[in-house]
Write a protein that holds these residues in place. Structure first.
Motif, mmCIF file in Angstrom:
data_model
loop_
_atom_site.group_PDB
_atom_site.id
_atom_site.type_symbol
_atom_site.label_atom_id
_atom_site.label_comp_id
_atom_site.label_asym_id
_atom_site.label_seq_id
_atom_site.Cartn_x
_atom_site.Cartn_y
_atom_site.Cartn_z
ATOM 1 N N ASN A 186 95.326 92.353 46.448
ATOM 2 C CA ASN A 186 95.696 93.766 46.410
ATOM 3 C C ASN A 186 97.203 93.955 46.533
ATOM 4 O OD1 ASN A 186 95.937 92.931 49.031
ATOM 5 N ND2 ASN A 186 94.814 94.646 49.940
ATOM 6 N N LYS A 187 97.937 92.869 46.337
ATOM 7 C CA LYS A 187 99.400 92.934 46.409
ATOM 8 C C LYS A 187 99.986 91.850 45.522
ATOM 9 C CE LYS A 187 99.688 89.756 50.330
ATOM 10 N NZ LYS A 187 100.137 89.570 51.721
ATOM 11 N N ASP A 188 101.239 92.049 45.141
ATOM 12 C CA ASP A 188 101.996 91.018 44.422
ATOM 13 C C ASP A 188 102.876 90.292 45.431
ATOM 14 O OD1 ASP A 188 100.887 92.069 42.112
ATOM 15 O OD2 ASP A 188 102.619 93.358 41.701
ATOM 16 N N GLY A 189 102.838 88.978 45.411
ATOM 17 C CA GLY A 189 103.644 88.222 46.366
ATOM 18 C C GLY A 189 103.070 86.849 46.607
ATOM 19 N N SER A 190 103.041 86.439 47.859
ATOM 20 C CA SER A 190 102.493 85.127 48.215
ATOM 21 C C SER A 190 101.808 85.212 49.569
ATOM 22 C CB SER A 190 103.591 84.057 48.238
ATOM 23 O OG SER A 190 104.604 84.420 49.151
ATOM 24 N N GLN A 191 100.948 84.241 49.840
ATOM 25 C CA GLN A 191 100.171 84.252 51.078
ATOM 26 C C GLN A 191 99.704 82.836 51.396
ATOM 27 O OE1 GLN A 191 97.312 87.469 51.360
ATOM 28 N NE2 GLN A 191 95.947 86.248 52.649
ATOM 29 N N LYS A 192 99.408 82.610 52.655
ATOM 30 C CA LYS A 192 98.859 81.315 53.074
ATOM 31 C C LYS A 192 97.457 81.155 52.504
ATOM 32 C CE LYS A 192 99.749 80.003 57.278
ATOM 33 N NZ LYS A 192 99.690 79.881 58.764
ATOM 34 N N PHE A 193 97.191 79.941 52.030
ATOM 35 C CA PHE A 193 95.916 79.612 51.404
ATOM 36 C C PHE A 193 95.345 78.380 52.093
ATOM 37 C CE2 PHE A 193 93.461 77.376 48.055
ATOM 38 C CZ PHE A 193 92.622 78.395 47.635
ATOM 39 N N TYR A 194 94.036 78.379 52.353
ATOM 40 C CA TYR A 194 93.382 77.293 53.083
ATOM 41 C C TYR A 194 92.578 76.446 52.103
ATOM 42 C CZ TYR A 194 94.829 80.174 56.958
ATOM 43 O OH TYR A 194 95.599 80.919 57.834
ATOM 44 N N SER A 195 93.036 75.206 51.934
ATOM 45 C CA SER A 195 92.432 74.277 50.990
ATOM 46 C C SER A 195 91.689 73.192 51.761
ATOM 47 C CB SER A 195 93.528 73.656 50.121
ATOM 48 O OG SER A 195 92.982 72.742 49.208
ATOM 49 N N TYR A 196 90.445 72.907 51.365
ATOM 50 C CA TYR A 196 89.603 71.970 52.099
ATOM 51 C C TYR A 196 89.186 70.796 51.217
ATOM 52 C CZ TYR A 196 89.359 75.825 55.399
ATOM 53 O OH TYR A 196 89.697 76.832 56.282
ATOM 54 N N ALA A 197 88.821 69.704 51.854
ATOM 55 C CA ALA A 197 88.355 68.526 51.122
ATOM 56 C C ALA A 197 87.109 68.863 50.299
ATOM 57 C CB ALA A 197 88.061 67.378 52.093
ATOM 58 N N TYR A 198 86.308 69.794 50.797
ATOM 59 C CA TYR A 198 85.183 70.347 50.042
ATOM 60 C C TYR A 198 85.704 71.628 49.396
ATOM 61 C CZ TYR A 198 80.496 72.177 49.051
ATOM 62 O OH TYR A 198 79.368 72.682 48.424
ATOM 63 N N ASP A 216 90.663 62.955 58.272
ATOM 64 C CA ASP A 216 91.774 63.595 58.981
ATOM 65 C C ASP A 216 92.321 64.798 58.218
ATOM 66 O OD1 ASP A 216 91.604 61.777 61.025
ATOM 67 O OD2 ASP A 216 93.043 60.385 60.119
ATOM 68 N N LYS A 217 92.386 64.673 56.899
ATOM 69 C CA LYS A 217 92.971 65.744 56.104
ATOM 70 C C LYS A 217 91.884 66.588 55.462
ATOM 71 C CE LYS A 217 96.911 66.481 53.022
ATOM 72 N NZ LYS A 217 97.828 65.859 52.035
ATOM 73 N N PHE A 218 91.000 67.108 56.294
ATOM 74 C CA PHE A 218 89.921 67.957 55.794
ATOM 75 C C PHE A 218 90.464 69.321 55.374
ATOM 76 C CE2 PHE A 218 86.615 71.198 56.717
ATOM 77 C CZ PHE A 218 85.705 70.818 55.745
ATOM 78 N N GLU A 219 91.486 69.799 56.068
ATOM 79 C CA GLU A 219 92.036 71.125 55.820
ATOM 80 C C GLU A 219 93.542 71.038 55.577
ATOM 81 O OE1 GLU A 219 92.678 75.308 58.297
ATOM 82 O OE2 GLU A 219 91.209 73.835 58.984
ATOM 83 N N GLU A 220 94.016 71.804 54.597
ATOM 84 C CA GLU A 220 95.440 71.848 54.300
ATOM 85 C C GLU A 220 95.852 73.296 54.038
ATOM 86 O OE1 GLU A 220 98.625 70.002 51.049
ATOM 87 O OE2 GLU A 220 96.480 69.513 50.926
ATOM 88 N N GLU A 221 96.981 73.694 54.584
ATOM 89 C CA GLU A 221 97.497 75.041 54.359
ATOM 90 C C GLU A 221 98.581 75.010 53.292
ATOM 91 O OE1 GLU A 221 98.732 76.770 58.035
ATOM 92 O OE2 GLU A 221 96.774 76.507 59.003
ATOM 93 N N LYS A 222 98.508 75.950 52.372
ATOM 94 C CA LYS A 222 99.476 76.036 51.286
ATOM 95 C C LYS A 222 99.937 77.484 51.149
ATOM 96 C CE LYS A 222 96.951 72.495 48.631
ATOM 97 N NZ LYS A 222 96.335 72.173 47.310
ATOM 98 N N ILE A 223 101.055 77.677 50.492
ATOM 99 C CA ILE A 223 101.491 79.013 50.114
ATOM 100 C C ILE A 223 101.240 79.176 48.622
ATOM 101 C CG2 ILE A 223 103.420 80.638 49.968
ATOM 102 C CD1 ILE A 223 102.518 80.091 52.818
ATOM 103 N N VAL A 224 100.512 80.226 48.265
ATOM 104 C CA VAL A 224 100.169 80.424 46.851
ATOM 105 C C VAL A 224 100.687 81.778 46.366
ATOM 106 C CG1 VAL A 224 98.114 78.972 46.992
ATOM 107 C CG2 VAL A 224 97.911 81.434 47.414
ATOM 108 N N LYS A 225 100.858 81.874 45.065
ATOM 109 C CA LYS A 225 101.309 83.112 44.442
ATOM 110 C C LYS A 225 100.114 84.026 44.180
ATOM 111 C CE LYS A 225 103.752 84.925 40.382
ATOM 112 N NZ LYS A 225 104.372 84.611 39.070
ATOM 113 N N LEU A 226 100.307 85.332 44.438
ATOM 114 C CA LEU A 226 99.256 86.323 44.233
ATOM 115 C C LEU A 226 99.762 87.460 43.349
ATOM 116 C CD1 LEU A 226 97.963 86.699 47.912
ATOM 117 C CD2 LEU A 226 96.967 85.275 46.120
#
Length: 223
Positions: A44-56, A83-93
């Motif tokens: 609902n906005k233009d910009g970027s936000q934290k995104f949660y990426s998982y091994a699944y 160990d790296k089941f979850e990773e945080e990224k910044i994505v464009k929206l």
């Protein structure tokens, strides 16, 4: 894949914010005619936000999983507690309205949304389209259970739809949050014009192969 099979001549605009999954999409569909891949997410906005990426990766979301939930624990165990089941990224929206202005799109026949709890924001970002009824059909997932740190309800999506004449036409799964902690359903909303056309089919008792049920003569109103 599903829409290309049903509507081979359709133009498909696909959105995927996760770089790794986007690479897979490019490998598979970059040469497919009339498929346009976009390495961004809708909101609902233009910009970027934290995104949660998982091994699944089917549970990736702009909303983090609840680490106490059965969903989180079961998916992590299934991946051998890596160990790296979850990773945080910044994505464009982008808002869908913004993207459509940029690409000069004036109509959407089918909008499919499966964004793990971020569906209300995607709909809100398509407000100009929805106000003008320039989207025919909206298919989306609604997660009603406890897998994420935020769950949504039918109201969260319908408050953006009903006032502009969209109605619920289908739900695919009957269960509850007691039996299934991450209870979720796929739903279809259609604009009033389509809803009224469906009503006419039933008034005329028209049978569509593999879709409508034939009327039982002993129960003339069973359809």
């Amino acid at each position: 894949k599903r829409f290309k099979k049903i509507l081979p001549n359709s133009k498909i605009y696909s959105f995927e914010p996760d770089d790794e999954i986007f690479k897979r999409l490019k490998d598979k569909y970059s040469k497919t005619k009339n498929v346009y891949l976009n390495n961004i997410g809708l909101s609902n906005k233009d910009g970027s936000q934290k995104f949660y990426s998982y091994a699944y990766d089917k549970i990736n979301s702009l909303i983090p999983l609840d680490k106490n939930s059965k969903l989180y624990k079961s998916r992590k165990i299934a991946r051998n507690n890596i160990d790296k089941f979850e990773e945080e990224k910044i994505v464009k929206l982008l808002k869908l309205d913004s993207f459509s202005n940029e690409k000069k799109l004036s109509k959407i026949n089918i909008l499919k949304i499966d964004v793990q709890g971020h569906e209300p924001e995607v709909i809100e970002g398509a407000k100009k389209f929805i106000e003008k009824n320039n989207i025919d059909i909206i298919e989306m997932e609604i997660i009603l259970g406890f897998g994420y740190t935020k769950s949504i309800s039918f109201y969260d999506v319908e408050k953006h739809l009903h006032q502009y004449g969209y109605k619920l036409a289908a739900i695919n799964y009957d269960s509850n949050i007691v039996a299934f902690s991450n209870y979720q359903v796929d739903v279809i909303y259609v604009k009033n014009l389509i809803f009224d056309e469906i009503k006419k089919l039933h008034h005329k008792n028209i049978t569509l192969k593999d879709i409508t049920k034939k009327t039982d003569k002993s129960h003339p109103y069973s359809n």
